[in-house]
Motif scaffolding. Structure first.
Motif, PDB file in Angstrom:
ATOM      1  N   GLU A  89       4.972   2.158  -3.218  1.00 38.21           N
ATOM      2  CA  GLU A  89       5.536   3.526  -3.349  1.00 38.21           C
ATOM      3  C   GLU A  89       6.808   3.660  -2.471  1.00 38.21           C
ATOM      4  N   VAL A 352      -3.528  17.985   0.818  1.00 39.61           N
ATOM      5  CA  VAL A 352      -2.408  17.810  -0.291  1.00 39.61           C
ATOM      6  C   VAL A 352      -1.265  17.288   0.195  1.00 39.61           C
ATOM      7  N   PRO A 353      -0.569  16.338  -0.603  1.00 36.34           N
ATOM      8  CA  PRO A 353       0.616  15.594  -0.289  1.00 36.34           C
ATOM      9  C   PRO A 353       1.802  16.816  -0.180  1.00 36.34           C
ATOM     10  N   GLU A 355       5.655  18.175  -0.751  1.00 35.38           N
ATOM     11  CA  GLU A 355       6.619  18.312  -1.836  1.00 35.38           C
ATOM     12  C   GLU A 355       7.981  18.788  -1.354  1.00 35.38           C
ATOM     13  N   GLU A 391      -3.317   7.790   1.859  1.00 37.39           N
ATOM     14  CA  GLU A 391      -2.834   8.329   0.591  1.00 37.39           C
ATOM     15  C   GLU A 391      -2.075   9.569   0.560  1.00 37.39           C
ATOM     16  N   LEU A 392      -2.128  10.507   1.606  1.00 34.11           N
ATOM     17  CA  LEU A 392      -1.230  11.708   1.522  1.00 34.11           C
ATOM     18  C   LEU A 392       0.058  11.276   1.854  1.00 34.11           C
ATOM     19  N   LEU A 394       1.661   8.132   1.290  1.00 36.39           N
ATOM     20  CA  LEU A 394       2.235   7.447   0.113  1.00 36.39           C
ATOM     21  C   LEU A 394       2.395   8.421  -1.112  1.00 36.39           C
ATOM     22  N   LYS A 395       1.475   9.171  -1.189  1.00 35.76           N
ATOM     23  CA  LYS A 395       1.747  10.214  -2.540  1.00 35.76           C
ATOM     24  C   LYS A 395       3.046  10.889  -2.073  1.00 35.76           C
ATOM     25  N   GLU A 398       5.893   9.063  -2.890  1.00 32.48           N
ATOM     26  CA  GLU A 398       6.059   8.888  -4.479  1.00 32.48           C
ATOM     27  C   GLU A 398       6.797  10.383  -4.829  1.00 32.48           C
ATOM     28  N   VAL A 399       6.061  11.285  -4.491  1.00 33.56           N
ATOM     29  CA  VAL A 399       6.590  12.488  -4.870  1.00 33.56           C
ATOM     30  C   VAL A 399       8.175  12.918  -4.522  1.00 33.56           C
ATOM     31  N   GLU A 401      10.275  10.507  -4.201  1.00 33.27           N
ATOM     32  CA  GLU A 401      11.372   9.654  -5.058  1.00 33.27           C
ATOM     33  C   GLU A 401      11.171  10.191  -6.345  1.00 33.27           C
ATOM     34  N   ILE A 402       9.936  10.706  -6.999  1.00 31.15           N
ATOM     35  CA  ILE A 402      10.012  11.653  -8.338  1.00 31.15           C
ATOM     36  C   ILE A 402      10.985  12.583  -8.400  1.00 31.15           C
ATOM     37  N   THR A 406      14.179  12.887 -10.835  1.00 29.74           N
ATOM     38  CA  THR A 406      14.277  14.169 -11.991  1.00 29.74           C
ATOM     39  C   THR A 406      15.109  15.116 -11.702  1.00 29.74           C
ATOM     40  N   ARG A 408      15.235  17.384  -9.246  1.00 31.30           N
ATOM     41  CA  ARG A 408      14.868  18.768  -9.322  1.00 31.30           C
ATOM     42  C   ARG A 408      15.667  19.581  -8.255  1.00 31.30           C
TER      43      ARG A 408
ATOM     44  N   ARG B  48       1.470   5.605 -11.977  1.00 32.03           N
ATOM     45  CA  ARG B  48       1.924   4.267 -11.961  1.00 32.03           C
ATOM     46  C   ARG B  48       0.853   3.328 -11.736  1.00 32.03           C
ATOM     47  N   TRP B 101      -1.043  14.887  -8.160  1.00 28.85           N
ATOM     48  CA  TRP B 101      -2.194  15.188  -7.166  1.00 28.85           C
ATOM     49  C   TRP B 101      -2.414  16.703  -7.403  1.00 28.85           C
TER      50      TRP B 101
END
Lengths: 415, 210
Positions: A89, A352-353, A355, A391-392, A394-395, A398-399, A401-402, A406, A408, B48, B101
């Motif tokens: 990620e 939660v990750p 944003e 997990e938190l 790396l997610k 990823e968020v 990057e997304i 996009t 946003r 992914r 998530w």
């Protein structure tokens, strides 16, 4: 016969590369690296053909063997880059960071691991892959997101080579060593120069006789390491200090090497300059590192060279920090903000990750803050806590990057 | 009772009854286009990571036996770029995960439903659709191709819908820090009743129930 052997060795290497071409890499930069290596090898093969009847043949054959050796080393790293132990990620955000830091839109990036505890890099100057920054983490830590800030140090090595820093500091190091020889080390050098019938005041004219060239080399390496530490500190803030401590404390070995400042001194520099860029650090940070012993006899010339190098690199710390911090700021890179780190930490404590973050440096800082926070999974052991943080973190990356992909608008209404 | 659009908004924004117990869907890409937020559901996208079950030297999967490192020995993780795809051939099965998530409020449960448009082409999604109160993590999706032609699974594609409903009463919630970003095989917990049934007349239950 050797020409025949050389052709066969190249053919064998090309067959190996063909296998890699069919491999599935998580990011295209690894595929591009394989393509570039193949092109390089084919070009060498052509040269061997062209020079078959000339006196250049032996030279070309030797170069071909060297090239194959370098390619094999790189293929090991590229191969490991496809292993799911890596944090895939991070590729996009780090790639973007590299482009900004080095001012090079075409820079390519491979993150991998190696069977070696010390993180390593092939900076963006490798003759086989000149546009690639390749970073390897220790295999045992490749899936630990909390060590990712050490990437900042490795990027520092590429930054060091990308600008005029190398030549600028080379001149400064020489000046500093000469000043030491004429100053605090005058008596030792008078004795050395006397053997050659030279006055210590004229030492700058005699570097080639080797009386202080080792000191210059040591100092040059030390300055690059301090430069790279400050790059990591500036980009990743407190999480760089945390990952530095995690990987390097109390020390990698009881004995220091002359190419690096002692680890406790590196930590002291980091502590001193963290404060200057608003990064919180405990006052005893450097005391968590061992005072490494010297590798040389105290009366040896090697020791003298190392002392000179230490003095020269220490004298340049402030200048190194200025260069790094100003360069990063000039390229739109700022240390992670404390407020943003705290906001992300709040999310992590909810499980939660994050944003809408401004950068992934703050995410890594929040990861370390969660690890140190007693209310984060208080009943679990460190391995479980790190797994959850992974997990938190790396997610969240990823968020991050997304959201950029996009485009946003962070001010847009969410629902 | 399934939450409809207006209450779903409250849950996502953490207002009203959800002030201290929000529904998180991260990233909520539906904000790009409001069309994703259906009348009573939220569209979810494919992540992914994929977990493919591998051929193994094991003779069988016996869920009665304690399982250790089952996922490591049975599955292979793949990471697929957004500009690439995973090909699911007819008759094959793979685990994927939602790009999002999700953290359910303790007062709600969820239900995940495959997109009917994909199902009609042979892509079956999810056969264990309940999302428990307080669940936190990316949802593991069970993807099977029961059609006749290979299907390209592209990360980022809309793949399922999440319906949220109220959950009432007291109960033990899923731990908030047990979530994963990647698909997981999970483990089947040992059922003490089944153990007693297998042990038959030697079980304590049998002895005490004469």
């Amino acid at each position: 016969m050797t020409l025949r052997y050389s052709r066969q060795k190249i053919e064998a290497a090309l067959q190996l590369l063909a296998e890699f071409e069919g491999a599935s890499f998580p990011h295209t930069d690894s595929t591009k690296a394989v393509e570039e290596l193949k092109a390089l090898l084919k070009e060498t093969s052509k040269q061997i053909g062209a020079n078959a009847a000339s006196v250049l043949t032996t030279q070309t054959e030797m170069e071909a063997t060297t090239l194959i050796s370098e390619i094999l080393e790189l293929l090991g790293v590229i191969s490991n880059s496809a292993n799911v132990r890596n944090s895939f990620e991070i590729h996009g955000p780090v790639h973007d960071l590299i482009s900004r830091l080095l001012g090079d839109e075409r820079a390519k990036f491979i993150v991998s691991f190696e069977w070696n505890y010390i993180p390593y890099t092939y900076p963006q100057t490798h003759p086989c892959l000149p546009s690639f920054v390749i970073i390897g983490l220790p295999a045992s830590e490749a899936s630990n997101a909390l060590v990712l800030p050490v990437i900042g140090h490795e990027l520092g090595h590429s930054l060091w080579r990308s600008g005029k820093f190398k030549s600028q500091f080379e001149a400064e190091i020489n000046r500093s060593i000469i000043a030491s020889i004429k100053g605090s080390y005058k008596s030792q050098y008078e004795a050395i120069f006397r053997r050659f019938g030279i006055s210590a005041d004229r030492c700058d004219e005699y570097q080639n006789i080797g009386t202080w060239s080792d000191a210059a080399e040591y100092a040059f390496s030390q300055v690059e390491e301090i430069f790279s530490d400050f790059t990591g500190l500036f980009i990743f803030g407190g999480s760089y200090l945390d990952s530095f401590e995690y990987l390097l404390s109390p020390a990698l070995s009881p004995e220091r090497t002359p190419d690096y400042p002692p680890v406790s001194l590196r930590a002291e520099h980091l502590r001193n300059y963290a404060n200057k860029i608003g990064v919180a650090v405990e006052s005893d940070f450097h005391s968590r590192f061992e005072n490494q012993t010297n590798p040389f006899r105290s009366d040896s010339n090697d020791q003298l060279q190392m002392d000179l190098a230490d003095e020269a690199s220490s004298a340049l710390v402030s200048s190194i920090a200025d260069h790094v911090f100003n360069t990063c700021r000039g390229r739109g890179i700022l240390p992670p903000s404390g407020d943003e780190t705290n906001a992300i930490l709040e999310m992590f404590l909810l499980g939660v990750p994050a944003e809408q973050t401004a950068g992934f440096g703050a995410i890594l800082n929040a990861g370390w803050s969660a690890f140190k926070n007693a209310s984060f999974m208080p009943k679990n052991n460190d391995a479980d806590r790190i797994a959850a943080i992974n997990e938190l973190v790396l997610k969240s990356i990823e968020v991050f990057e997304i959201e950029r992909m996009t485009k946003r608008d962070p001010k847009a209404k969410r629902t | 009772m399934i939450l409809k659009r207006s209450v779903l908004k409250d849950a996502l924004q953490g207002v009203g009854e959800f002030k201290d117990d929000r529904l998180f869907i991260i990233p909520l890409l539906s904000a790009i286009s409001d069309k994703n937020l259906g009348n009573a559901s939220v569209d979810l996208r494919l992540g992914r990571w994929f977990l493919t079950l591998q051929q193994s030297s094991r003779t069988q999967l016996d869920f009665f036996e304690p399982k250790k490192n089952q996922e490591k020995s049975l599955g292979r993780n793949d990471f697929i770029r957004f500009d690439s795809y995973y090909v699911l051939h007819p008759g094959r099965f793979v685990l994927g995960s939602t790009l999002e998530w999700i953290r359910m409020p303790t007062s709600c449960a969820g239900s995940i439903v495959g997109k009917s448009s994909l199902g009609r082409h042979g892509l079956i999604i999810e056969t264990a659709p309940v999302v428990h109160p307080a669940f936190s993590g990316s949802l593991t999706l069970e993807l099977a191709n029961v059609g006749e032609v290979p299907i390209a699974l592209r990360p980022g594609m809309e793949i399922a819908q999440l319906q949220v409903m109220r959950a009432e009463g007291e109960g033990q919630d899923t731990g908030r820090f047990k979530g994963y970003r990647r698909p997981t095989l999970g483990s089947v917990s040992t059922d003490p009743i089944q153990q007693r049934l297998i042990k038959g007349r030697y079980s304590p239950l049998t002895k005490s129930s004469t």
